[in-house]
Design a protein around this motif. Sequence first.
Motif, mmCIF file in Angstrom:
data_model
loop_
_atom_site.group_PDB
_atom_site.id
_atom_site.type_symbol
_atom_site.label_atom_id
_atom_site.label_comp_id
_atom_site.label_asym_id
_atom_site.label_seq_id
_atom_site.Cartn_x
_atom_site.Cartn_y
_atom_site.Cartn_z
ATOM 1 N N TRP A 39 16.996 -39.713 12.140
ATOM 2 C CA TRP A 39 17.271 -40.705 11.109
ATOM 3 C C TRP A 39 17.469 -39.983 9.769
ATOM 4 O O TRP A 39 16.658 -39.146 9.397
ATOM 5 C CB TRP A 39 16.127 -41.702 10.997
ATOM 6 C CG TRP A 39 15.921 -42.534 12.231
ATOM 7 C CD1 TRP A 39 14.999 -42.329 13.211
ATOM 8 C CD2 TRP A 39 16.661 -43.694 12.609
ATOM 9 N NE1 TRP A 39 15.107 -43.280 14.193
ATOM 10 C CE2 TRP A 39 16.132 -44.150 13.847
ATOM 11 C CE3 TRP A 39 17.714 -44.406 12.045
ATOM 12 C CZ2 TRP A 39 16.614 -45.269 14.505
ATOM 13 C CZ3 TRP A 39 18.199 -45.533 12.705
ATOM 14 C CH2 TRP A 39 17.655 -45.953 13.918
ATOM 15 N N ARG A 41 17.762 -41.629 6.765
ATOM 16 C CA ARG A 41 16.984 -42.365 5.766
ATOM 17 C C ARG A 41 16.211 -43.456 6.481
ATOM 18 O O ARG A 41 16.547 -43.836 7.608
ATOM 19 C CB ARG A 41 17.892 -43.011 4.704
ATOM 20 C CG ARG A 41 18.883 -42.067 4.029
ATOM 21 C CD ARG A 41 19.791 -42.837 3.090
ATOM 22 N NE ARG A 41 20.893 -42.001 2.611
ATOM 23 C CZ ARG A 41 21.260 -41.900 1.349
ATOM 24 N NH1 ARG A 41 20.611 -42.585 0.407
ATOM 25 N NH2 ARG A 41 22.276 -41.145 0.980
ATOM 26 N N GLU A 42 15.193 -44.011 5.792
ATOM 27 C CA GLU A 42 14.486 -45.130 6.382
ATOM 28 C C GLU A 42 13.820 -45.966 5.292
ATOM 29 O O GLU A 42 13.565 -45.506 4.177
ATOM 30 C CB GLU A 42 13.445 -44.656 7.395
ATOM 31 C CG GLU A 42 12.271 -43.896 6.845
ATOM 32 C CD GLU A 42 11.243 -43.572 7.928
ATOM 33 O OE1 GLU A 42 10.057 -43.908 7.709
ATOM 34 O OE2 GLU A 42 11.622 -43.009 8.975
ATOM 35 N N VAL A 46 16.170 -52.895 5.221
ATOM 36 C CA VAL A 46 17.468 -52.337 4.842
ATOM 37 C C VAL A 46 18.414 -53.501 4.597
ATOM 38 O O VAL A 46 18.623 -54.334 5.483
ATOM 39 C CB VAL A 46 18.013 -51.422 5.950
ATOM 40 C CG1 VAL A 46 19.441 -50.982 5.632
ATOM 41 C CG2 VAL A 46 17.104 -50.213 6.137
ATOM 42 N N VAL A 222 20.423 -45.031 9.301
ATOM 43 C CA VAL A 222 19.379 -45.550 8.429
ATOM 44 C C VAL A 222 18.430 -46.412 9.258
ATOM 45 O O VAL A 222 18.856 -47.393 9.863
ATOM 46 C CB VAL A 222 19.967 -46.366 7.266
ATOM 47 C CG1 VAL A 222 18.852 -46.906 6.378
ATOM 48 C CG2 VAL A 222 20.940 -45.514 6.456
#
Length: 415
Positions: A39, A41-42, A46, A222
């Motif tokens: 991943w 981004r997290e 979202v 993401v």
Amino acid sequence: MSKLISKRSFLKGFAAAAAGAAAAPLVHAKPGDPLPQKWDREADVVILGYGGAGASAAITAKDAGADVVIFEKCPQGGGNTAVSSGGMMIPNNRERAIEYLRKTYDFANSEKDDELLTAFVDEAMKSKDFLLSLAPDQKVYIYGHAGFQSIPESDGIDKWRFRTPKGQKTRGGDMLFNNYRYAVETVRKIPVVYNARGLELITRNDEVLGAWIEIDGKKEAVKAKKAVVLATGGYEFDDKMLSNHTMGQKFHRLGHPGNTGDGVRMAQAAGADLWHMNALSCPLGLVVPGLKTALQINMLAPSHIYVDQDGKRFVNEKMDNHTCIYGVNLLDAVKHRYPRIPCFVIFDEEARKRGPIIGGATSGYALNREDYKWSKDNSAEIEKGVIVSAPTIEELAKKNNVSAENLVETVKRWN
């Protein structure tokens, strides 16, 4: 998000977002979808799309304790919210608003969920407080009621708008979105990533785990630990979707060019069904060469009529601005044409001098982003050929390729 979540429970869970009309489509994951190796981004929540809906969802999630990030595919936020007139529909009476909305469903012969409708009204009644909480020292005012005034209880719903402070020129949709922006970025410090276009939901079994997003040309995975909210707007700038879901032809666009149906396609790819895809808010408008979008007609003088391609008047000119599509969307099943698309607004010298034929219009990308300034007496648009002028009705008919006999008789009868 489980595929078993209902429209009703989603609305209750994110009820405070009603001020921005945010709603994430129901998704059904496909088993066996490949997952990202890592991943990039997290976040807990979202959000794809940074208009009023995305901002409302972000504020609500952040206030509930979630870690939130917004992804916006354009270089700046706002979407249709910022280029609109900035109006918000807020019920003033619970029972009357419910009754009015029920009748609109009946009028449209549309599927209706009474529990969902009630939940919507209950939460929408909180919208004024929600709007005033966005930024300090703001004032709102009522400028109308629900649009379908022939349906009983329409005045059970008010239209509200932020008042422009003295000394400022910001108005309408920009006033509304500036307050959203203040609440999102200044107060809550929610990060917003621009030039970030949602490509696909990442799913496993019954869960949406995140989304593939193209950020500055690079595809990134993401992760959403709790939810993905699709707030990516409509599809008016996607010709294929317009062709598949709407009647008529030759639609021009009024709103933000970013509305290309991305979220709809993402939800479909994850197994979502579609609902009410042919519902349109569509005034009559015209095109000025060089602009990306059209402008809506808003005549200031009563000395005008609408005529079709045969030179015949076909409608009461007082028709509701949002439903003009239904006044022109007629198929001639004998000659196989749409005789009212395009149609013509015919007006006299008195109306020309009265002011711009788009007078009073405050919404649209052309006015609010392309900064088009319509001439006060319509003379510049005559020079550009946007308005066709002639000394006689017969010559006007010839220039517009309509029946002179019909147009002369139409004007005579009107007079």
